[in-house]
Write a protein that holds these residues in place. Structure first.
Motif: not given
Length: 479
Positions: A136-144, A402-406, A459-460
């Motif tokens: 989560a901190d932070d590779k997953g959130q970079v890679f999405f 964009a988040m709302g659509q997801a 979702k990200g």
């Protein structure tokens, strides 16, 4: 002012775009997770010199993967410390805005003996969760962002993003970003952007998707107080010369008034006050104060009068005593007047506050508080500026849509009580900072058994796939 966005997709064109994005994401889910697991296996711990080679390997891996994704430019930038990664994919549209995505590829130290159930650098999927340091901190959130831009292209039929897309992925965030400011000042022309997306943050909860609109800044200092040239006998001299430990205690007692407001003159000058709408939005969040107190290992709330707990930790400035000491600390008694005492203070700052002004105000206040015979020195650390994006900013509204659509539900708003390098980007680039993160509190950042919820991770991906087109369209409208 903006309101929580109802993200139900109603028109046929938008629904078709959502379907195309989701189909692409699902079809590439397995390969995406395999790649992420490969990256997570690299122990890029910036705080430990033995892992310097791994941090470099992590940067090389990401640059190569971004080129494979389609970025025409992907470079490893060496700093005085650990390397960063820069990537760029021009839109080809002369009217397109330029967006810079910030994150970091270094991770916190982790070892099995710390309490991990599995090897922290051998990713494990259990149910709908991926466990690994950095998940989560932070590779997953970079890679999405890598899969998100491909889904964006697939759903729109484009050969390049709708925005001029840049990524700057730091290698020292978990070590305090000591070389980040110098890096972005040196590379200001290359990273210039109209807006910055920070994907190193989170949401309120799995069932309450939120967008963060700001972070507090930070100024901290160490105050050394000096009295007698050496410890002296309290019977022979007590009551006749000033005591630096007493002066330290009086200084701490004077730091706040009876309403828990910081008593340093000028401290609240120029701050951006919460709007009534922002206070309403904070109040809408499902905040359980008793549960929050249990997390804080505390038994009562306390703080500036006239503000809720969330307002205090997100949108009000603070002064805290981080440490206090002086005199004899051993077993038994030692009747002395100590030669010196020490205070460590930190100040969390909100939008409108200038760290340089706060430092000047604190220096003046301390000097005015101390009695004759007590000398002092104050040493301030490197400051972090606060950052805040107004609710009605068009770029923020694009993130919310964009988040709302997801997520297909209303998106609410938070702030972050902590501080980070995002404000440096805002300061150097003179661009708004938007926060796009999907992590939740249970992900255990910096703790054993860090994980990421796979549904939220995807979702990200979805959010970024929708974001670039929305930003391009509405940024053009805004101008």
């Amino acid at each position: 002012m903006s309101k929580p966005v109802d993200s139900e997709v109603s028109d046929v064109g938008a629904a078709s775009g959502v379907s195309a994005v989701r189909t692409y994401v699902q079809n590439h889910r397995a390969a995406f997770l395999d790649d992420l697991a490969e990256w997570l296996r690299i122990p890029s711990v910036s705080a430990q010199p033995d892992h310097a080679g791994d941090v470099r390997r992590s940067a090389d891996w990401l640059a190569a993967k971004l080129k494979e994704t389609g970025f025409p430019t992907a470079e490893v930038w060496q700093t005085a410390g650990a390397p960063a990664v820069f990537a760029e994919w021009p839109s080809g549209d002369p009217q397109a805005p330029t967006v810079l995505v910030y994150g970091h590829h270094d991770v916190q130290p982790a070892a099995r003996e710390d309490g991990w159930h599995t090897d922290p650098f051998e990713p494990v999927v259990q149910g709908n969760r991926l466990y690994a340091r950095g998940a989560a901190d932070d590779k997953g959130q970079v890679f999405f962002h890598a899969l998100g831009v491909r889904a964006h292209l697939a759903a729109t039929g484009r050969t390049a993003p709708a925005v001029n897309l840049k990524l700057l992925i730091e290698g020292e965030e978990e070590s305090g970003s000591p070389n980040f400011r110098a890096l972005i000042e040196d590379q200001k022309a290359r990273i210039a952007a109209d807006a910055v997306i920070v994907s190193d943050t989170g949401m309120w909860a799995e069932d309450t998707p939120t967008v963060c609109t700001g972070m507090r800044g930070l100024a901290d200092c160490e105050i050394e107080l000096h009295g007698p040239d050496q410890d002296i006998h309290s019977g022979s001299f007590g009551g006749a010369v000033p005591n630096p430990a007493t002066a330290a205690a009086r200084l701490v007692a004077a730091l706040h008034d009876e309403h828990a407001r910081v008593a340093v003159p000028g401290f609240y000058d120029d701050i951006v006050e919460l709007t009534d709408r922002e206070r309403e939005l904070f109040a809408e969040l499902p905040f359980d104060e008793e549960r929050w107190l249990r997390t804080a290992k505390s038994r009562a709330t306390h703080g500036e009068a006239g503000h809720t707990t969330l307002e205090r930790v997100w949108a009000r400035p603070t002064a805290e005593v981080n440490g206090i000491g002086g005199g004899y600390q051993g077993a038994g008694g030692k009747t002395i007047i100590p030669s010196s005492a020490l205070l460590k203070l930190s100040f969390r700052l909100v939008a409108g506050q200038d760290p340089d002004r706060i430092e000047e105000a604190v220096r003046t206040w301390v000097g005015n508080q101390l009695p004759a015979g007590i000398s002092h020195t104050i040493t301030f650390g490197a400051a972090t500026r606060p950052c805040l994006t107004p609710l009605d900013h068009p770029a923020l509204q694009s993130v919310v849509r964009a988040m709302g659509q997801a997520f297909e539900q209303p998106i609410r708003f938070t702030r972050e009580g902590g501080s980070g390098p995002a404000a440096d980007l805002q300061d150097v680039l003179d661009a708004p900072v938007l926060f796009l993160g999907i992590s939740v509190p249970s992900d255990g950042w910096h703790a054993p058994n860090e994980k990421v919820e796979l549904d939220l991770l995807l979702k990200g991906v979805e959010t970024t796939a929708y974001l670039w087109g929305d930003l391009a369209e509405h940024w053009r409208d805004a101008h």
